[in-house]
Design a protein around this motif. Structure first.
Motif, PDB file in Angstrom:
ATOM      1  N   TYR A   1      -5.675  -2.065   2.485  1.00  0.00           N
ATOM      2  CA  TYR A   1      -6.331  -1.452   3.644  1.00  0.00           C
ATOM      3  C   TYR A   1      -6.936  -0.123   3.211  1.00  0.00           C
ATOM      4  O   TYR A   1      -6.527   0.474   2.223  1.00  0.00           O
ATOM      5  CB  TYR A   1      -5.310  -1.201   4.769  1.00  0.00           C
ATOM      6  CG  TYR A   1      -4.721  -2.465   5.364  1.00  0.00           C
ATOM      7  CD1 TYR A   1      -5.425  -3.227   6.295  1.00  0.00           C
ATOM      8  CD2 TYR A   1      -3.443  -2.896   4.999  1.00  0.00           C
ATOM      9  CE1 TYR A   1      -4.881  -4.390   6.830  1.00  0.00           C
ATOM     10  CE2 TYR A   1      -2.899  -4.061   5.531  1.00  0.00           C
ATOM     11  CZ  TYR A   1      -3.620  -4.802   6.448  1.00  0.00           C
ATOM     12  OH  TYR A   1      -3.092  -5.949   6.996  1.00  0.00           O
ATOM     13  N   LYS A   2      -7.915   0.322   3.994  1.00  0.00           N
ATOM     14  CA  LYS A   2      -8.562   1.595   3.661  1.00  0.00           C
ATOM     15  C   LYS A   2      -9.035   2.245   4.954  1.00  0.00           C
ATOM     16  O   LYS A   2      -9.555   1.552   5.836  1.00  0.00           O
ATOM     17  CB  LYS A   2      -9.763   1.280   2.753  1.00  0.00           C
ATOM     18  CG  LYS A   2     -10.685   2.437   2.429  1.00  0.00           C
ATOM     19  CD  LYS A   2     -11.808   1.909   1.536  1.00  0.00           C
ATOM     20  CE  LYS A   2     -12.934   2.877   1.376  1.00  0.00           C
ATOM     21  NZ  LYS A   2     -14.023   2.302   0.555  1.00  0.00           N
TER      22      LYS A   2
ATOM     23  N   ASP B   1       0.832  -1.218   0.000  1.00  0.00           N
ATOM     24  CA  ASP B   1       0.000   0.000   0.000  1.00  0.00           C
ATOM     25  C   ASP B   1       0.864   1.265   0.000  1.00  0.00           C
ATOM     26  O   ASP B   1       0.565   2.240  -0.685  1.00  0.00           O
ATOM     27  CB  ASP B   1      -0.927   0.031   1.232  1.00  0.00           C
ATOM     28  CG  ASP B   1      -2.206  -0.777   1.007  1.00  0.00           C
ATOM     29  OD1 ASP B   1      -2.413  -1.260  -0.131  1.00  0.00           O
ATOM     30  OD2 ASP B   1      -3.003  -0.919   1.962  1.00  0.00           O
TER      31      ASP B   1
ATOM     32  N   TRP C   1      -7.269   0.711  -6.991  1.00  0.00           N
ATOM     33  CA  TRP C   1      -7.023   0.595  -5.540  1.00  0.00           C
ATOM     34  C   TRP C   1      -5.521   0.367  -5.370  1.00  0.00           C
ATOM     35  O   TRP C   1      -5.071  -0.753  -5.123  1.00  0.00           O
ATOM     36  CB  TRP C   1      -7.795  -0.594  -4.957  1.00  0.00           C
ATOM     37  CG  TRP C   1      -9.292  -0.442  -5.021  1.00  0.00           C
ATOM     38  CD1 TRP C   1     -10.006   0.666  -5.343  1.00  0.00           C
ATOM     39  CD2 TRP C   1     -10.269  -1.476  -4.754  1.00  0.00           C
ATOM     40  NE1 TRP C   1     -11.361   0.408  -5.310  1.00  0.00           N
ATOM     41  CE2 TRP C   1     -11.550  -0.908  -4.953  1.00  0.00           C
ATOM     42  CE3 TRP C   1     -10.185  -2.827  -4.383  1.00  0.00           C
ATOM     43  CZ2 TRP C   1     -12.732  -1.628  -4.767  1.00  0.00           C
ATOM     44  CZ3 TRP C   1     -11.357  -3.542  -4.207  1.00  0.00           C
ATOM     45  CH2 TRP C   1     -12.629  -2.952  -4.386  1.00  0.00           C
TER      46      TRP C   1
ATOM     47  N   TYR D   1     -14.456  -4.554   1.348  1.00  0.00           N
ATOM     48  CA  TYR D   1     -13.775  -4.184   2.600  1.00  0.00           C
ATOM     49  C   TYR D   1     -14.615  -4.609   3.798  1.00  0.00           C
ATOM     50  O   TYR D   1     -15.841  -4.558   3.755  1.00  0.00           O
ATOM     51  CB  TYR D   1     -13.517  -2.673   2.639  1.00  0.00           C
ATOM     52  CG  TYR D   1     -12.444  -2.257   1.653  1.00  0.00           C
ATOM     53  CD1 TYR D   1     -11.100  -2.333   1.999  1.00  0.00           C
ATOM     54  CD2 TYR D   1     -12.771  -1.826   0.371  1.00  0.00           C
ATOM     55  CE1 TYR D   1     -10.105  -1.985   1.094  1.00  0.00           C
ATOM     56  CE2 TYR D   1     -11.779  -1.473  -0.538  1.00  0.00           C
ATOM     57  CZ  TYR D   1     -10.443  -1.554  -0.174  1.00  0.00           C
ATOM     58  OH  TYR D   1      -9.465  -1.219  -1.064  1.00  0.00           O
TER      59      TYR D   1
ATOM     60  N   GLN E   1      -6.953   3.912  -0.995  1.00  0.00           N
ATOM     61  CA  GLN E   1      -7.327   2.545  -0.627  1.00  0.00           C
ATOM     62  C   GLN E   1      -6.512   1.529  -1.418  1.00  0.00           C
ATOM     63  O   GLN E   1      -6.143   1.761  -2.557  1.00  0.00           O
ATOM     64  CB  GLN E   1      -8.822   2.294  -0.852  1.00  0.00           C
ATOM     65  CG  GLN E   1      -9.284   2.341  -2.291  1.00  0.00           C
ATOM     66  CD  GLN E   1     -10.798   2.338  -2.386  1.00  0.00           C
ATOM     67  OE1 GLN E   1     -11.410   3.369  -2.513  1.00  0.00           O
ATOM     68  NE2 GLN E   1     -11.394   1.170  -2.336  1.00  0.00           N
TER      69      GLN E   1
END
Length: 802
Positions: A307-308, A256, A297, A329, A304
């Motif tokens: 994970y977000k 991420d 994403w 999610y 996002q």
């Protein structure tokens, strides 16, 4: 051959990497010329101002905006904000001729061969022959980039691949082209290590070089394993984080942060360019990655990824995770495994691997598959990507933040056990591993006389890892050079009459055993040696005093014992300063509270550039009690000048403690008065720190070190300063900037730093201030709100504002 010096560099391309590289050269004192392209059209703001495409401000807009964004980004790319002055910006049309005056040109433009070749053609028109020229490509073959260039260009050209962010990640890959001179590679190898503070690794010109070839394989193999074993992303991040010596961000959180598109770009490059790789199919992206790419994403940059962060109706925010089956999610799930519980009592990461691969649950199975496939893969990358196995370990440690490389982990599990893990997956290790085992060689590494040796495959013997002579590796000398040991420290003989005392407690916190060890080290050094270094090679120098112990004593109201413990700490710090031998303290990483107080009392400090140092005691409801409050009053007094507004000077030092300021690099610590110009020094490469500290202690001893005389001339301002501080804390509380308890702590500190409520400025002794400091510290430990702060820090690991 004349000696090559780097005084000026040109960085071509000011994107995230280009600006980051420019900032890191500025960090080490080099002048930087940062160039980028000229915008093709005006933006709205420029149109509104009536500017034209000919205006300098417009022509340099891209480069200036990129550099400004980089400097503001967190974590900061610069050791100190003033270092930005070492960078000059310009554009590739008006300023390209200036590259004739630089010593090294680094190209960091977009990863497209045609664009890079065009840039090199333009640069060659202005480059002075003999100037180094390198590309920060992460995968384009070097041999394609220098096609059509002159002989001098090709001889001085190679790849120099920095990892992002350049200030923090230590890997510096050097990739020779077909014509690169050996002296160029040797120079860059040494320069990267000595000046840039990097782990330099000379790699072969193969796709993704060493770090990304192995790193991306590791991530891709996990992507496939997740699906095969039905694991959640939380489970994988739990299994691949600090428990095995990897960063807290583990696997998915790291992707991420880096950006999924970056990872996909490198993985696709390997898939397309390595058809012969026996794990070729593994570099194909699993379906869930395709979906994420389609949905954009990509991680932190798009808000996002795996994970977000979401906002709940009550205004609170929480982090949710991606379910890889439903691709939706959901709330984060706690991951726990029996095998991981078994490693809780095993402090050293290297000792955990044996336990992990013998686990009887899903975690054990995961580790067996994960390590088995990794061992097979790295063994077969020799000699394709490198001839020496230690370079693979160095690359993974320096580029991906692994505490131990694949071959070190294999050694920890055992050579035969590692081969069994490979065979259980239906795979084979490379033939050289079996040959090595058949020849009776049982490990990839050995340690002799304080140096690390690696198994050299063509020579079939252990050879010394090159470049260690500038380092002292405590792990390698601890057993053979141990002079004394207790549960908190090991004292080692560094040679040449210098001792080292190394903290060994949890997070290197300072309790009674550590203090006893430091006193023992001073006793020994005074009797039989010439100097002492206080240094270690843990993740952090020290997170401060053992607050669990302080909390227990305070809760049980054992005030006499607590008073004795605080006095013992003060006396130990004073001994560091007033012993008959030079004492050099070598802080690095987190150096907080008591760790900072020890540093303050050194004869000299040799700090790693990445030192996060400060007096943070306010966060747990007390003032610095190991001599830190005294020392800040003393340092303020030493900066008072005639007719100067003394109160302002004192206030600066007071605020350093009162705001619990932590310098985010050793250079910032000069601003807070914790490091002193002309006395304390900074080393960029942490690996060199102990050796440098030893050299400084030796030099001080050789110059005829004399024991200093305790100070009785500390100028304190009494009521005059106290009045100012009390008015200040009143207004801070009235404005709701600080709580009532913050005010109480600040007033106690004010009393100490003013030297009490003396009617006029006076000269006092250090001991007088130490007694005031200890009294204030003790009185705060009787406060309920201080106990609440201490307890909160012990349980939650972060400060409580009450």
């Amino acid at each position: 051959m004349s000696k090559r010096r780097i005084e000026k560099v040109a960085v071509i391309g000011s994107g995230i990497m280009g600006s980051g590289i420019a900032c890191h050269f500025a960090n080490i004192g080099v002048q930087v010329l940062l160039l980028d392209i000229v915008p093709r059209e005006l933006n709205d703001a420029e149109k509104a101002k009536g500017l034209s495409l000919e205006d300098k401000v417009v022509r340099n807009r891209l480069v200036n905006n990129a550099l400004t964004a980089a400097i503001k980004s967190r974590p900061a790319p610069l050791y100190h904000k003033d270092f930005a002055k070492r960078i000059t910006t310009g554009n590739l049309e008006d300023d390209i001729a200036k590259v004739k005056d630089v010593d090294w040109i680094i190209e960091v433009v977009v990863e497209r061969l045609d664009i890079k070749q065009q840039v090199f053609e333009n640069l060659e028109k202005h480059r002075t022959p003999g100037t180094l020229i390198t590309s920060n490509t992460s995968g384009i073959p070097i041999k394609f980039m220098n096609e059509g260039r002159s002989e001098d260009f090709r001889q001085h050209f190679c790849g120099t691949h920095f990892f992002n962010p350049p200030r923090y990640l230590k890997l510096f890959e050097i990739i020779p082209g077909p014509d690169t001179k050996q002296e160029v590679l040797d120079f860059l190898n040494g320069y990267g290590e000595k000046f840039l503070g990097k782990t330099s690794v000379v790699a072969k010109d193969t796709p993704a070089f060493i770090g990304n070839r192995i790193g991306i394989y590791g991530i891709q193999s996990l992507f496939h394993l997740v699906t095969e074993m039905g694991l959640t992303i939380e489970e994988v991040d739990k299994l691949t984080g600090p428990v095995i010596g990897r960063p807290k961000s583990a696997t998915f959180r790291t992707v991420d942060v880096v950006g999924l598109d970056t990872l996909v770009h490198v993985a696709n490059g390997i898939y397309e360019n390595c058809p012969e790789d026996e794990e070729h199919e593994l570099f194909k992206l699993p379906a869930f990655i395709d979906t994420m790419m389609e949905n954009k994403w990509l991680g932190s940059k798009t808000g996002q990824g795996f994970y977000k962060k979401i906002k709940n109706e009550d205004g609170s925010s929480e982090i949710v995770s991606l379910d890889l089956d439903s691709m939706e999610y959901r709330k984060k799930k706690r991951a726990s495994f029996a095998t991981l519980e078994m490693t809780k009592s095993v402090d050293k990461v290297i000792d955990r691997f044996k336990v992990l691969v013998n686990g009887k649950d899903k975690a054990g199975e995961f580790y067996r598959k994960n390590f088995g496939s990794m061992f097979a893969y790295v063994s077969k990358r020799i000699p394709e990507i490198t001839d020496e196995l230690y370079k693979i370990d160095d690359a993974m440690k320096a580029g991906f933040g692994w505490e131990h490389g694949p071959f070190e982990i294999w050694d920890a599990i055992g050579l035969s056990e590692g081969i069994k893990l490979i065979n259980d997956l239906g795979k084979e290790p490379a033939a050289w591993v079996t040959d090595m085992k058949d020849a009776g060689v049982e490990s990839f590494y050995t340690v002799k006389d304080g140096a690390t040796y690696f198994y050299d495959i063509p020579k079939k013997t252990h050879e010394k890892v090159p470049g260690q002579d500038a380092f002292i590796i405590l792990d390698n000398i601890r057993k053979s050079n141990e002079v004394f040991k207790n549960s908190g420290v090991v004292i080692e003989d560094l040679g040449d009459g210098i001792l080292n005392v190394e903290f060994q407690s949890k997070m290197n916190s300072i309790g009674g055993d550590v203090l006893a060890g430091v006193n023992k080290a001073i006793d020994l050094a005074e009797k039989e040696y010439d100097g002492l270094v206080v240094g270690n090679q843990g993740a952090n120098f020290s997170v401060g005093a053992n607050i669990g112990m302080i909390f227990m004593m305070a809760v049980e109201q054992e005030y006499d014992e607590l008073n004795m413990a605080v006095k013992y700490f003060q006396d130990t710090c004073m001994r560091l300063r007033y012993s008959s031998i030079p004492v050099v303290v070598a802080p690095h990483g987190m150096t907080l509270g008591g760790g900072c107080e020890m540093t303050l009392h050194a004869d000299r400090v040799v700090a790693a550039a990445e030192t996060y140092i400060g007096l943070v005691e306010f966060g747990v409801g007390v003032i610095p009690g190991g001599g830190g409050s005294k020392e800040m009053a003393l340092r303020a007094s030493d900066t008072f000048e005639k007719n100067d507004v003394e109160l302002n000077r004192l206030q600066e030092y007071f605020l350093t403690i009162g705001m619990a300021k932590v310098a985010t690099s050793a250079y910032e610590a000069y601003d807070t008065g914790i490091l002193q110009h002309g006395k304390d020094i900074v080393v960029v490469n942490k690996d060199r720190q102990i050796a440098t500290a030893k050299a400084v202690a030796r030099m001080m001893a050789d110059q005829g070190y004399t024991k200093p005389i305790q100070r009785t001339d500390v100028r304190v301002l009494g009521k005059q300063a106290l009045g100012m501080f009390l008015v200040g804390t009143d207004s801070m509380e009235a404005g709701h900037y600080i709580s009532e308890h913050d005010k109480k702590i600040a007033n106690k500190l004010a009393y100490v730093m003013a030297g009490g409520d003396l009617s006029e400025p006076s000269y006092v002794s250090e001991q007088y201030l130490l007694d005031l400091e200890r009294e204030a510290f003790m009185s705060l430990t009787t406060e309920r709100k201080t106990l609440e702060r201490l307890e909160h820090m012990i349980k939650k690991g972060k400060p409580l504002r009450n």
